[in-house]
Every structure is written in structure tokens, then in C-alpha cells.
Design a protein around this motif. Sequence first.
Motif, PDB file in Angstrom:
ATOM      1  N   ASN A  97    -146.730 -67.380  11.527  1.00  0.00           N
ATOM      2  CA  ASN A  97    -145.270 -67.074  10.697  1.00  0.00           C
ATOM      3  C   ASN A  97    -145.146 -66.099   9.906  1.00  0.00           C
ATOM      4  N   TYR A  98    -143.868 -65.504   9.928  1.00  0.00           N
ATOM      5  CA  TYR A  98    -143.686 -64.255   9.193  1.00  0.00           C
ATOM      6  C   TYR A  98    -142.821 -64.394   8.226  1.00  0.00           C
ATOM      7  N   ASP A  99    -143.035 -64.366   6.752  1.00  0.00           N
ATOM      8  CA  ASP A  99    -142.360 -64.672   5.630  1.00  0.00           C
ATOM      9  C   ASP A  99    -142.116 -63.355   4.893  1.00  0.00           C
ATOM     10  N   LEU A 100    -140.556 -63.629   4.906  1.00  0.00           N
ATOM     11  CA  LEU A 100    -140.194 -62.178   3.757  1.00  0.00           C
ATOM     12  C   LEU A 100    -138.655 -62.418   3.443  1.00  0.00           C
ATOM     13  N   ARG A 101    -138.155 -61.608   2.637  1.00  0.00           N
ATOM     14  CA  ARG A 101    -136.591 -61.550   2.541  1.00  0.00           C
ATOM     15  C   ARG A 101    -135.832 -61.135   3.855  1.00  0.00           C
ATOM     16  N   PRO A 102    -134.776 -61.777   4.518  1.00  0.00           N
ATOM     17  CA  PRO A 102    -134.079 -61.441   5.471  1.00  0.00           C
ATOM     18  C   PRO A 102    -134.026 -59.994   5.669  1.00  0.00           C
ATOM     19  N   ASP A 103    -133.098 -59.510   4.369  1.00  0.00           N
ATOM     20  CA  ASP A 103    -132.598 -57.971   4.379  1.00  0.00           C
ATOM     21  C   ASP A 103    -133.665 -56.763   4.323  1.00  0.00           C
ATOM     22  N   GLN A 104    -134.872 -57.619   4.445  1.00  0.00           N
ATOM     23  CA  GLN A 104    -136.011 -56.576   4.423  1.00  0.00           C
ATOM     24  C   GLN A 104    -136.987 -56.498   5.719  1.00  0.00           C
ATOM     25  N   CYS A 105    -136.281 -57.433   6.697  1.00  0.00           N
ATOM     26  CA  CYS A 105    -136.983 -57.446   8.115  1.00  0.00           C
ATOM     27  C   CYS A 105    -136.083 -56.832   9.170  1.00  0.00           C
ATOM     28  N   GLU A 106    -136.785 -55.848   9.916  1.00  0.00           N
ATOM     29  CA  GLU A 106    -136.060 -55.180  10.716  1.00  0.00           C
ATOM     30  C   GLU A 106    -135.402 -56.208  12.022  1.00  0.00           C
ATOM     31  N   GLY A 107    -136.248 -57.067  12.423  1.00  0.00           N
ATOM     32  CA  GLY A 107    -135.903 -58.271  13.226  1.00  0.00           C
ATOM     33  C   GLY A 107    -135.761 -57.727  14.457  1.00  0.00           C
ATOM     34  N   THR A 108    -136.566 -56.992  15.268  1.00  0.00           N
ATOM     35  CA  THR A 108    -136.273 -56.129  16.586  1.00  0.00           C
ATOM     36  C   THR A 108    -137.565 -56.376  17.342  1.00  0.00           C
ATOM     37  N   ILE A 109    -137.251 -57.130  18.442  1.00  0.00           N
ATOM     38  CA  ILE A 109    -138.513 -57.436  19.276  1.00  0.00           C
ATOM     39  C   ILE A 109    -138.479 -56.269  20.311  1.00  0.00           C
ATOM     40  N   VAL A 110    -139.314 -55.302  20.380  1.00  0.00           N
ATOM     41  CA  VAL A 110    -139.372 -54.003  21.272  1.00  0.00           C
ATOM     42  C   VAL A 110    -140.503 -54.083  22.381  1.00  0.00           C
ATOM     43  N   SER A 111    -139.866 -53.775  23.507  1.00  0.00           N
ATOM     44  CA  SER A 111    -140.971 -53.546  24.530  1.00  0.00           C
ATOM     45  C   SER A 111    -140.762 -51.726  24.799  1.00  0.00           C
ATOM     46  N   SER A 112    -142.054 -51.326  24.884  1.00  0.00           N
ATOM     47  CA  SER A 112    -142.364 -49.995  24.791  1.00  0.00           C
ATOM     48  C   SER A 112    -143.445 -49.686  25.762  1.00  0.00           C
ATOM     49  N   CYS A 113    -143.282 -48.310  26.022  1.00  0.00           N
ATOM     50  CA  CYS A 113    -144.641 -47.906  26.859  1.00  0.00           C
ATOM     51  C   CYS A 113    -145.069 -46.514  26.238  1.00  0.00           C
ATOM     52  N   PHE A 114    -145.251 -46.514  25.222  1.00  0.00           N
ATOM     53  CA  PHE A 114    -145.545 -45.057  24.356  1.00  0.00           C
ATOM     54  C   PHE A 114    -146.766 -44.590  25.109  1.00  0.00           C
ATOM     55  N   LEU A 115    -147.907 -45.168  24.934  1.00  0.00           N
ATOM     56  CA  LEU A 115    -149.167 -44.890  25.680  1.00  0.00           C
ATOM     57  C   LEU A 115    -149.605 -46.020  26.687  1.00  0.00           C
ATOM     58  N   ARG A 116    -148.940 -47.349  26.664  1.00  0.00           N
ATOM     59  CA  ARG A 116    -149.252 -48.378  27.604  1.00  0.00           C
ATOM     60  C   ARG A 116    -148.185 -49.328  27.165  1.00  0.00           C
ATOM     61  N   PRO A 117    -148.079 -50.467  28.105  1.00  0.00           N
ATOM     62  CA  PRO A 117    -147.081 -51.434  27.758  1.00  0.00           C
ATOM     63  C   PRO A 117    -147.429 -51.967  26.373  1.00  0.00           C
ATOM     64  N   VAL A 118    -146.528 -52.324  25.544  1.00  0.00           N
ATOM     65  CA  VAL A 118    -146.805 -53.190  24.482  1.00  0.00           C
ATOM     66  C   VAL A 118    -145.314 -53.745  24.125  1.00  0.00           C
ATOM     67  N   ILE A 119    -145.448 -54.932  23.618  1.00  0.00           N
ATOM     68  CA  ILE A 119    -144.277 -55.915  23.283  1.00  0.00           C
ATOM     69  C   ILE A 119    -144.683 -56.568  21.885  1.00  0.00           C
ATOM     70  N   GLY A 120    -143.702 -56.150  20.788  1.00  0.00           N
ATOM     71  CA  GLY A 120    -144.031 -56.843  19.539  1.00  0.00           C
ATOM     72  C   GLY A 120    -142.840 -57.006  18.618  1.00  0.00           C
ATOM     73  N   MET A 121    -142.923 -57.204  17.509  1.00  0.00           N
ATOM     74  CA  MET A 121    -141.954 -57.167  16.458  1.00  0.00           C
ATOM     75  C   MET A 121    -142.098 -56.191  15.644  1.00  0.00           C
ATOM     76  N   GLN A 122    -141.144 -55.070  15.902  1.00  0.00           N
ATOM     77  CA  GLN A 122    -141.114 -54.127  15.218  1.00  0.00           C
ATOM     78  C   GLN A 122    -140.642 -53.920  13.881  1.00  0.00           C
ATOM     79  N   ASP A 123    -141.139 -53.063  13.104  1.00  0.00           N
ATOM     80  CA  ASP A 123    -140.577 -52.793  11.489  1.00  0.00           C
ATOM     81  C   ASP A 123    -140.814 -51.059  11.263  1.00  0.00           C
ATOM     82  N   MET A 124    -140.176 -50.577  10.288  1.00  0.00           N
ATOM     83  CA  MET A 124    -139.976 -49.229   9.987  1.00  0.00           C
ATOM     84  C   MET A 124    -140.086 -48.532  11.226  1.00  0.00           C
ATOM     85  N   LEU A 125    -139.261 -48.566  12.166  1.00  0.00           N
ATOM     86  CA  LEU A 125    -138.913 -47.898  13.058  1.00  0.00           C
ATOM     87  C   LEU A 125    -139.831 -47.916  14.385  1.00  0.00           C
ATOM     88  N   TRP A 126    -141.047 -48.078  14.347  1.00  0.00           N
ATOM     89  CA  TRP A 126    -142.031 -48.074  15.437  1.00  0.00           C
ATOM     90  C   TRP A 126    -143.504 -48.730  15.024  1.00  0.00           C
TER      91      TRP A 126
END
Length: 315
Positions: free
Chosen positions: A104-133
Motif C-alpha cells: 500500500n502506498y500512503d501519501l497526500r493525493p496532490d503529492q503523488c504523480e500517479g503515473t504507471i510507466v512502462s520503460s526500456c531505458f536499459l531493460r523493460p521495467v514497469i512501475g509507479m513513477q514519481d519525480m519524473l523517472w
Amino acid sequence: MRQEHKTFQAIEVGDGGDGRWAAYARTLWQEMEGLLTEEGRTPQGADRVRALFRTHMPELVPVLDRLAGQLDRPEAEAFLTHAALRPFTQSCTQIGQNGTLLRNYDLRPDQCEGTIVSSCFLRPVIGMQDMLWGLLDGMNDAGLAVSLTWGGRSAYGRGFAILVVVRYLLETCDTVDEAVGRLRSLPVAVPQNLTLVDPTKAVTVFVGPDMSPTVAPDACAANHQHLPVTDEQERALRTQERLRAIRAAGADDVAAMLKPPLYQSVDEQGSRTLYTAHYRPVEGRVTYYWPGESWQQSFGDFTPGSRTVTLGRTS
């Protein structure tokens, strides 16, 4: 319980070089740049954090250069090192068990980016992003999953925000043992707890600016580490209560995460449970849960889009 709505979105950014990541990041830059420390805004401070990043995360230097170059902001590179960010704290509860990670992730709603990101910077990664990367939690294509909670102490030192540490571990490690080994050489700015899971192992590691990485008694964490929890801390955080509850529930009991005491109603600071994440990294699959709603993503079937969910409604 007062209800509130929050929109989560899912995006694909590839290797970060085709403009998709930059287009998204630019929409957030104005609110994000205020989180850079005063030192990070100086030429000397920027040089220091760049050197720190290059020393401890050399594999990610080409990615850092690629992303910062696309943002084309004078402070972008210093910000993206995550070594000059204002400290922040969050609640959270997590457990790893039998190749599964539940949190569970707990924080103020306005302080959470709330973005699920699929990336392949060095390899495939999926996660809940915050602070841009950076990542609050995530998994990679090797079957490794990692999530974080705040360690509950006010210590602060020179080092990285834990978000980029999670990103780094998932980009460069295949196993729990490899990731724990890497943690031993990474300076971390704020006390944090990391729970790591692979197909055969699950551990929680306590890290912080004033301690060496320490493996916890079992693979679960709330918001304390190796030191005793005072009555005042327990009243404010209910960290021991939540830890007992998640130990009793186990890593497959999603329903328990959506009810008190693990599901947190709004507190005096406006913090609350924002999402539940259930990672099955061996299957390359994660499901995000809210009371009455879920959203599954996977390496084989990642679906961009958005969901507006209701917070504060217990199931």
C-alpha cells in the motif's frame, strides 16, 4: 470517511529518446523544480550531484544525459540525479513472499504523480513513477520487484532520494542478492525500507544516511527500522499495528490491504492510501487496486490510458 477522486495514468516511454517521456515530463516540470534544494541550484551543487551520480550509477549516465537533454532546462540534470531533492516522507506498508510483492502506498493525493510507466531505458521495467523517472515500486523483465516505505526517522544526509535507487536496482539487477549487494555502495539521503522479491527470495533491507544497509527479520515493512518505536510514533504512524496486520495477512491477501488498519483514511496532514500494488514479477504482471476497482498491466499487455478512482471508500 471523506472521499476524494484521483486520476492515475499509464504511459509508455520506450528508451526515453523519442520524445514521449519529455512531452510528459515538461507538463510537470514547473511543480517539480521547486523540489530541488538550494544547493542543487548552484553550479557547485550541480557539479557535486552529477559527480555523485556518475560515481555510483554509471550505467544510468547515458539515460540521465538523454532525458536531461530533452528537457532543455538549466536545472534538469541536477534534478534528475535525485541527489539534490528536498526530503519527503510517506507512510506505506509492504510484504514480499513466494515471488509476490504486495504494498500500500500512503501519501497526500496532490503529492503523488500517479503515473504507471512502462520503460526500456536499459531493460523493460514497469512501475509507479514519481519525480519524473524515479519509482515508488516496480518490476523488471528478470523477475525482480522492489518497493519502498519511509523508515520513520528524521535523519538526513548527502545521498540519493530512494526513488532513483529503486529505478537503478531494477535497471541493473536480476536478483535480490545482486540488488542487496548494490545497495551496500549507494548513499541514501533519508531512512527508507526496501522490500525486494525475485522467484526464489524475498527480503526487506533498512537503509539510511546514518547506517549500513541492514537486512530486516522478515520481508515486510511499515515505517520503522531497527530502533524501538515510541508511543508517540505509534500514535502518529500506527506502524507496528500495520506491520502486525500485513504479517498476518500475507502477500496474497489483497482484500486485507483495502481495509483498516492497512487501508489508511485521511490523517491530519491529508495523507491516505492512494493505491495497492500486487506484483507477480515472474509472470511480468502487476495489478493496482482501489476499493471496488483494479487495473492490470504486464510486459506482454501494457495498456496506456487513465483511470479516475475514488479514495477513502473501504471495501
